[in-house]
Design an enzyme around this catalytic site. Structure first.
Site, PDB file in Angstrom:
ATOM      1  N   ARG A   1      -1.497   7.526 -11.226  1.00 30.67           N
ATOM      2  CA  ARG A   1      -2.553   7.563 -12.240  1.00 30.67           C
ATOM      3  C   ARG A   1      -3.897   8.033 -11.680  1.00 30.67           C
ATOM      4  O   ARG A   1      -4.830   8.291 -12.423  1.00 30.67           O
ATOM      5  CB  ARG A   1      -2.703   6.173 -12.886  1.00 30.67           C
ATOM      6  CG  ARG A   1      -1.535   5.807 -13.786  1.00 30.67           C
ATOM      7  CD  ARG A   1      -1.471   4.314 -14.088  1.00 30.67           C
ATOM      8  NE  ARG A   1      -0.873   3.550 -12.993  1.00 30.67           N
ATOM      9  CZ  ARG A   1      -0.717   2.232 -13.001  1.00 30.67           C
ATOM     10  NH1 ARG A   1      -1.123   1.521 -14.044  1.00 30.67           N
ATOM     11  NH2 ARG A   1      -0.161   1.610 -11.968  1.00 30.67           N
TER      12      ARG A   1
ATOM     13  N   LYS B   1      -3.410   6.083  -2.805  1.00 30.78           N
ATOM     14  CA  LYS B   1      -4.462   5.399  -3.571  1.00 30.78           C
ATOM     15  C   LYS B   1      -5.342   4.509  -2.696  1.00 30.78           C
ATOM     16  O   LYS B   1      -6.566   4.501  -2.849  1.00 30.78           O
ATOM     17  CB  LYS B   1      -3.825   4.572  -4.700  1.00 30.78           C
ATOM     18  CG  LYS B   1      -4.854   3.870  -5.560  1.00 30.78           C
ATOM     19  CD  LYS B   1      -4.280   3.319  -6.843  1.00 30.78           C
ATOM     20  CE  LYS B   1      -3.237   2.283  -6.624  1.00 30.78           C
ATOM     21  NZ  LYS B   1      -2.744   1.714  -7.896  1.00 30.78           N
TER      22      LYS B   1
ATOM     23  N   GLN C   1       8.154   1.797   3.640  1.00 30.78           N
ATOM     24  CA  GLN C   1       8.958   1.783   2.418  1.00 30.78           C
ATOM     25  C   GLN C   1       9.176   3.257   2.079  1.00 30.78           C
ATOM     26  O   GLN C   1       8.313   3.898   1.477  1.00 30.78           O
ATOM     27  CB  GLN C   1       8.201   1.075   1.282  1.00 30.78           C
ATOM     28  CG  GLN C   1       9.033   0.918   0.029  1.00 30.78           C
ATOM     29  CD  GLN C   1       8.203   0.510  -1.196  1.00 30.78           C
ATOM     30  OE1 GLN C   1       6.981   0.651  -1.217  1.00 30.78           O
ATOM     31  NE2 GLN C   1       8.877   0.020  -2.217  1.00 30.78           N
TER      32      GLN C   1
ATOM     33  N   GLU D   1       5.625  -6.936 -17.517  1.00 32.97           N
ATOM     34  CA  GLU D   1       4.807  -5.753 -17.220  1.00 32.97           C
ATOM     35  C   GLU D   1       4.393  -5.053 -18.512  1.00 32.97           C
ATOM     36  O   GLU D   1       5.128  -5.055 -19.500  1.00 32.97           O
ATOM     37  CB  GLU D   1       5.581  -4.799 -16.312  1.00 32.97           C
ATOM     38  CG  GLU D   1       5.737  -5.324 -14.906  1.00 32.97           C
ATOM     39  CD  GLU D   1       4.410  -5.737 -14.284  1.00 32.97           C
ATOM     40  OE1 GLU D   1       3.454  -4.946 -14.319  1.00 32.97           O
ATOM     41  OE2 GLU D   1       4.322  -6.878 -13.784  1.00 32.97           O
TER      42      GLU D   1
ATOM     43  N   ALA E   1       0.818  -1.218   0.000  1.00 28.56           N
ATOM     44  CA  ALA E   1       0.000   0.000   0.000  1.00 28.56           C
ATOM     45  C   ALA E   1       0.851   1.266   0.000  1.00 28.56           C
ATOM     46  O   ALA E   1       0.394   2.327   0.409  1.00 28.56           O
ATOM     47  CB  ALA E   1      -0.909  -0.014   1.230  1.00 28.56           C
TER      48      ALA E   1
ATOM     49  N   GLY F   1       9.270   0.199  -6.169  1.00 31.33           N
ATOM     50  CA  GLY F   1       8.604  -0.904  -6.864  1.00 31.33           C
ATOM     51  C   GLY F   1       8.059  -1.949  -5.897  1.00 31.33           C
ATOM     52  O   GLY F   1       8.399  -1.972  -4.712  1.00 31.33           O
ATOM     53  N   THR F   2       7.187  -2.819  -6.439  1.00 32.32           N
ATOM     54  CA  THR F   2       6.505  -3.816  -5.597  1.00 32.32           C
ATOM     55  C   THR F   2       7.488  -4.859  -5.036  1.00 32.32           C
ATOM     56  O   THR F   2       7.296  -5.359  -3.924  1.00 32.32           O
ATOM     57  CB  THR F   2       5.391  -4.513  -6.396  1.00 32.32           C
ATOM     58  OG1 THR F   2       5.916  -4.905  -7.687  1.00 32.32           O
ATOM     59  CG2 THR F   2       4.205  -3.600  -6.621  1.00 32.32           C
TER      60      THR F   2
ATOM     61  N   ASN G   1     -23.492  27.107  22.761  1.00 31.56           N
ATOM     62  CA  ASN G   1     -22.683  26.136  23.519  1.00 31.56           C
ATOM     63  C   ASN G   1     -21.183  26.426  23.469  1.00 31.56           C
ATOM     64  O   ASN G   1     -20.402  25.717  24.071  1.00 31.56           O
ATOM     65  CB  ASN G   1     -22.943  24.707  23.005  1.00 31.56           C
ATOM     66  CG  ASN G   1     -22.638  24.547  21.536  1.00 31.56           C
ATOM     67  OD1 ASN G   1     -22.702  25.509  20.771  1.00 31.56           O
ATOM     68  ND2 ASN G   1     -22.290  23.337  21.124  1.00 31.56           N
TER      69      ASN G   1
ATOM     70  N   TYR H   1     -30.735  24.810  16.382  1.00 30.22           N
ATOM     71  CA  TYR H   1     -29.445  24.162  16.611  1.00 30.22           C
ATOM     72  C   TYR H   1     -29.352  23.752  18.079  1.00 30.22           C
ATOM     73  O   TYR H   1     -29.466  24.600  18.975  1.00 30.22           O
ATOM     74  CB  TYR H   1     -28.273  25.099  16.268  1.00 30.22           C
ATOM     75  CG  TYR H   1     -26.975  24.511  16.759  1.00 30.22           C
ATOM     76  CD1 TYR H   1     -26.488  23.321  16.202  1.00 30.22           C
ATOM     77  CD2 TYR H   1     -26.264  25.082  17.805  1.00 30.22           C
ATOM     78  CE1 TYR H   1     -25.324  22.736  16.681  1.00 30.22           C
ATOM     79  CE2 TYR H   1     -25.099  24.500  18.281  1.00 30.22           C
ATOM     80  CZ  TYR H   1     -24.634  23.324  17.709  1.00 30.22           C
ATOM     81  OH  TYR H   1     -23.494  22.736  18.185  1.00 30.22           O
TER      82      TYR H   1
HETATM   83  C1  UD1 Z   1       0.772  -4.614 -10.545  1.00 29.59           C
HETATM   84  C2  UD1 Z   1       1.637  -5.746 -11.118  1.00 29.59           C
HETATM   85  C3  UD1 Z   1       0.983  -6.249 -12.386  1.00 29.59           C
HETATM   86  C4  UD1 Z   1      -0.423  -6.714 -12.098  1.00 29.59           C
HETATM   87  C5  UD1 Z   1      -1.241  -5.624 -11.414  1.00 29.59           C
HETATM   88  C6  UD1 Z   1      -2.554  -6.184 -10.917  1.00 29.59           C
HETATM   89  C7  UD1 Z   1       3.931  -5.188 -10.498  1.00 29.59           C
HETATM   90  C8  UD1 Z   1       5.240  -4.726 -10.959  1.00 29.59           C
HETATM   91  N1  UD1 Z   1       2.966  -5.258 -11.411  1.00 29.59           N
HETATM   92  O1  UD1 Z   1       0.779  -3.567 -11.477  1.00 29.59           O
HETATM   93  O2  UD1 Z   1       1.735  -7.339 -12.927  1.00 29.59           O
HETATM   94  O3  UD1 Z   1      -1.052  -7.105 -13.302  1.00 29.59           O
HETATM   95  O4  UD1 Z   1      -0.540  -5.107 -10.276  1.00 29.59           O
HETATM   96  O5  UD1 Z   1      -3.366  -5.178 -10.424  1.00 29.59           O
HETATM   97  O6  UD1 Z   1       3.779  -5.544  -9.346  1.00 29.59           O
HETATM   98  N2  UD1 Z   1       3.243  -0.454  -4.229  1.00 29.59           N
HETATM   99  C9  UD1 Z   1       4.084  -0.368  -3.132  1.00 29.59           C
HETATM  100  N3  UD1 Z   1       5.341   0.101  -3.309  1.00 29.59           N
HETATM  101  C10 UD1 Z   1       5.832   0.468  -4.517  1.00 29.59           C
HETATM  102  C11 UD1 Z   1       4.978   0.354  -5.637  1.00 29.59           C
HETATM  103  C12 UD1 Z   1       3.696  -0.119  -5.452  1.00 29.59           C
HETATM  104  O7  UD1 Z   1       3.687  -0.700  -2.008  1.00 29.59           O
HETATM  105  O8  UD1 Z   1       6.991   0.892  -4.577  1.00 29.59           O
HETATM  106  C13 UD1 Z   1       1.862  -0.952  -4.024  1.00 29.59           C
HETATM  107  C14 UD1 Z   1       0.800   0.012  -4.532  1.00 29.59           C
HETATM  108  O9  UD1 Z   1       0.373   0.880  -3.493  1.00 29.59           O
HETATM  109  C15 UD1 Z   1      -0.317  -0.936  -4.972  1.00 29.59           C
HETATM  110  C16 UD1 Z   1       0.417  -2.228  -5.321  1.00 29.59           C
HETATM  111  O10 UD1 Z   1       1.704  -2.124  -4.782  1.00 29.59           O
HETATM  112  O11 UD1 Z   1      -1.259  -1.178  -3.945  1.00 29.59           O
HETATM  113  C17 UD1 Z   1       0.519  -2.429  -6.847  1.00 29.59           C
HETATM  114  O12 UD1 Z   1       1.160  -1.304  -7.415  1.00 29.59           O
HETATM  115  P1  UD1 Z   1       0.611  -0.640  -8.751  1.00 29.59           P
HETATM  116  O13 UD1 Z   1       1.475   0.520  -9.055  1.00 29.59           O
HETATM  117  O14 UD1 Z   1      -0.833  -0.429  -8.680  1.00 29.59           O
HETATM  118  O15 UD1 Z   1       0.950  -1.803  -9.788  1.00 29.59           O
HETATM  119  P2  UD1 Z   1       0.203  -2.115 -11.154  1.00 29.59           P
HETATM  120  O16 UD1 Z   1       0.701  -1.217 -12.216  1.00 29.59           O
HETATM  121  O17 UD1 Z   1      -1.244  -2.170 -10.942  1.00 29.59           O
HETATM  122 MG    MG Z   2      -2.400  -1.504  -9.410  1.00 27.01          MG
END
Ligand code: UD1
Ligand code: MG
Length: 508
Positions: free
Chosen positions: A77, A84, A133, A211, A71, A138-139, A443, A423
């Site tokens: 976007r 988000k 984080q 991706e 999260a 990235g994820t 009040n 009120y």
């Molecule tokens: C991601 C997946 C994609 C998948 C899609 C499904 C990756 C690289 N891609 O893309 O393959 O099809 O979800 O919905 O994972 N987040 C973090 N830290 C970060 C970046 C993101 O915690 O540094 C969290 C975001 O808050 C979000 C989740 O990870 O809740 C996914 O990130 P998002 O940017 O929405 O990835 P997608 O482009 O949707």
């Molecule tokens: Mg997403």
């Protein structure tokens, strides 16, 4: 926002009004105990009304599994300052739905990676376990940040925090099917795969996830995509995480690269096919938020229609899945019912009404254009049209709050009436008291709030200002247009206004 708010309920006839205030001894109905009632507010995490526990197969020791919600992302976007996952769907932050779906399985073993707007998330959900984080790289990097919390477990279920339709049964089915693997993820089929990561297969076997940004143009047609939910053996990812790179179009460390890396190492890597399951859709843009909110809205409305709730213009009714509404209640669209609101049988909710985390008891009537937030309306009471009930407003049994009446931290006793243009703040009003049109409780002195207490069967004349702190006794009468600054004892007339003079008219 988290927590319970206890509201004193003073609804029954009694001569000893002040005593009632301090003892809270009255049981109004089965959900009001010792005169206190719980109101669960929007973000309450521990109310699991709409999910159930499940037992897993013999091989799965769920106590050795943790869950991780990602999260931390900026949600670029969405074009919004809010993180988000704090964007709301039917009045509740997206994060809540994901969290609620995981709680029955993982209970206190849920960790949340937060970064962008982390303080906002922590404020709304103070009892979650946040892993920071600091930089959103990235994820895959998000998972890496959580590893110090995860080493002691055998498995981790990782879920994107932007998948609010996910349910407890989706989670448990996925875990059942992923059981025993090294790296597993859910895949779905989409007609328009858009920004989702594409699943790459060779001879039917998964070889990786690519991706959307990194796709060759000809691979865009691939409709099998990664849903963003993973079941990972900790030992396996300890081995794979150091190999993650960020040599891609986004310059990010992708969790999805664990799939290809696992395959290359001969690990047990599985894509769990989940067909076209809408529950796994993600939210990345305002349009997707809108689509997903509409799916959940329709489902929830249908659930209540099937359960016997009468609805007019159901396409315009928006009800949170956290709310409970009994069969025999009647709801008119357009209206919004959010949070853990409870609406009992026989209640009528008129159109253009907003009900947030409020309780409305049997046969109460809420007429059009009313706004209720963390309020209680007791049996047979009448509210509206155009009433505003703010937090800790209580409209007692058979009581009336009419047009352009605002109540805040105020109890209107049984059969009491405030019908027009009033009120009432920080006020306790006994039973059968009449509050005349235009009555205002003063009040607030600019620094502090003070209480007003009005007894049973009192009559407050129109256009009265009650300057708090002030008490008005049982059966007291206040003359219209008074400014009341001193207590009025029971059975007495209080009058505080300039005496009228009639003078000869000047002749010009
Ligand atoms: C991601 C997946 C994609 C998948 C899609 C499904 C990756 C690289 N891609 O893309 O393959 O099809 O979800 O919905 O994972 N987040 C973090 N830290 C970060 C970046 C993101 O915690 O540094 C969290 C975001 O808050 C979000 C989740 O990870 O809740 C996914 O990130 P998002 O940017 O929405 O990835 P997608 O482009 O949707
Ligand atoms: Mg997403």
């Amino acid at each position: 926002m988290q927590g319970k708010i206890f509201v004193p309920i003073l609804l029954q006839n009694s001569k000893h009004f002040c005593q009632k205030i301090f003892t809270f001894l009255f049981v109004v109905n089965s959900t009001c105990i010792n005169g206190q009632m719980e109101i669960h507010v929007l973000c309450n995490r521990k109310t699991l009304g709409y999910v159930s526990r499940k037992n897993f197969g013999d091989n799965m020791d769920i106590t050795k599994c943790a869950a991780l919600i990602l999260a931390a992302g900026k949600g670029t976007r969405m074009h919004s300052m809010k993180p988000k996952v704090m964007q709301t769907i039917l009045g509740t932050p997206m994060f809540s739905y994901v969290d609620l779906a995981l709680q029955p399985v993982f209970d206190d073993k849920i960790f949340v990676v937060a970064g962008h707007g982390a303080e906002n998330i922590a404020r709304a959900f103070p009892d979650i376990k946040i892993v920071m984080q600091k930089e959103q790289l990235g994820t895959g990097h998000a998972l890496l940040c959580a590893m110090p919390e995860l080493y002691k477990y055998e498995y981790v279920l990782v879920v994107n925090g932007d998948a609010p339709l996910i349910t407890n049964s989706v989670v448990t089915d996925f875990i059942d099917r992923a059981d025993g693997c090294d790296v597993a993820f859910a895949s779905i089929e989409l007609d328009d795969a858009g920004s989702y990561g594409r699943v790459v297969r060779k001879n039917g076997l998964v070889t990786g996830i690519v991706e959307a940004k990194d796709l060759e143009t000809n691979a865009r047609e691939n409709r099998e995509v990664n849903a963003g939910i993973y079941f990972l053996r900790i030992k396996a990812i300890e081995e794979l995480l150091p190999q993650l790179g960020n040599n891609n179009k986004s310059g990010e460390y992708y969790i999805t690269d664990l799939v290809g890396l696992g395959v290359a190492r001969g690990m047990d890597v599985r894509a769990i096919k989940c067909g076209k399951d809408e529950n796994l859709l993600g939210v990345n843009s305002p349009a997707e938020l809108c689509r997903i909110e509409e799916i959940l809205r329709r489902r929830t409305v249908q659930k209540f229609l099937n359960a016997g709730v009468i609805m007019h213009a159901p396409d315009l009714v928006r009800i949170s899945p956290l709310a409970s509404i009994e069969a025999g209640a009647e709801i008119c669209g357009p209206c919004e019912i959010y949070g853990h609101s409870e609406i009992k049988s026989g209640v009528f909710v008129g159109s253009n009404t907003v009900v947030i985390s409020s309780k409305i008891f049997e046969n109460a009537q809420i007429r059009a254009f009313s706004h209720l937030e963390e309020a209680i309306v007791c049996q047979n009471a009448q509210v509206g049209p155009y009433t505003r009930l703010r937090p800790q407003a209580v409209v007692g049994e058979d009581a009336h709050a009419g047009n352009f009446v605002e109540l805040k931290k105020t109890t209107l006793g049984k059969g009491a009436k405030a019908n027009h243009l009033t009120y009432l703040g920080d006020t306790e009003i006994g039973s059968n008291t009449n509050i005349g049109a235009g009555t205002i409780t003063c009040n607030y002195d600019g620094k502090h709030k003070y209480k007003t207490k009005i007894g049973d069967s009192a009559f407050i004349g129109s256009n009265t200002s009650l300057v708090a702190p002030v008490n008005v006794g049982d059966n007291a009468l206040i003359g219209a247009g008074s400014v009341i600054t001193r207590n009025v004892p029971e059975n007495e007339l209080g009058i505080g206004r300039a005496r009228q003079k009639n003078l000869p008219k000047k002749i010009q």
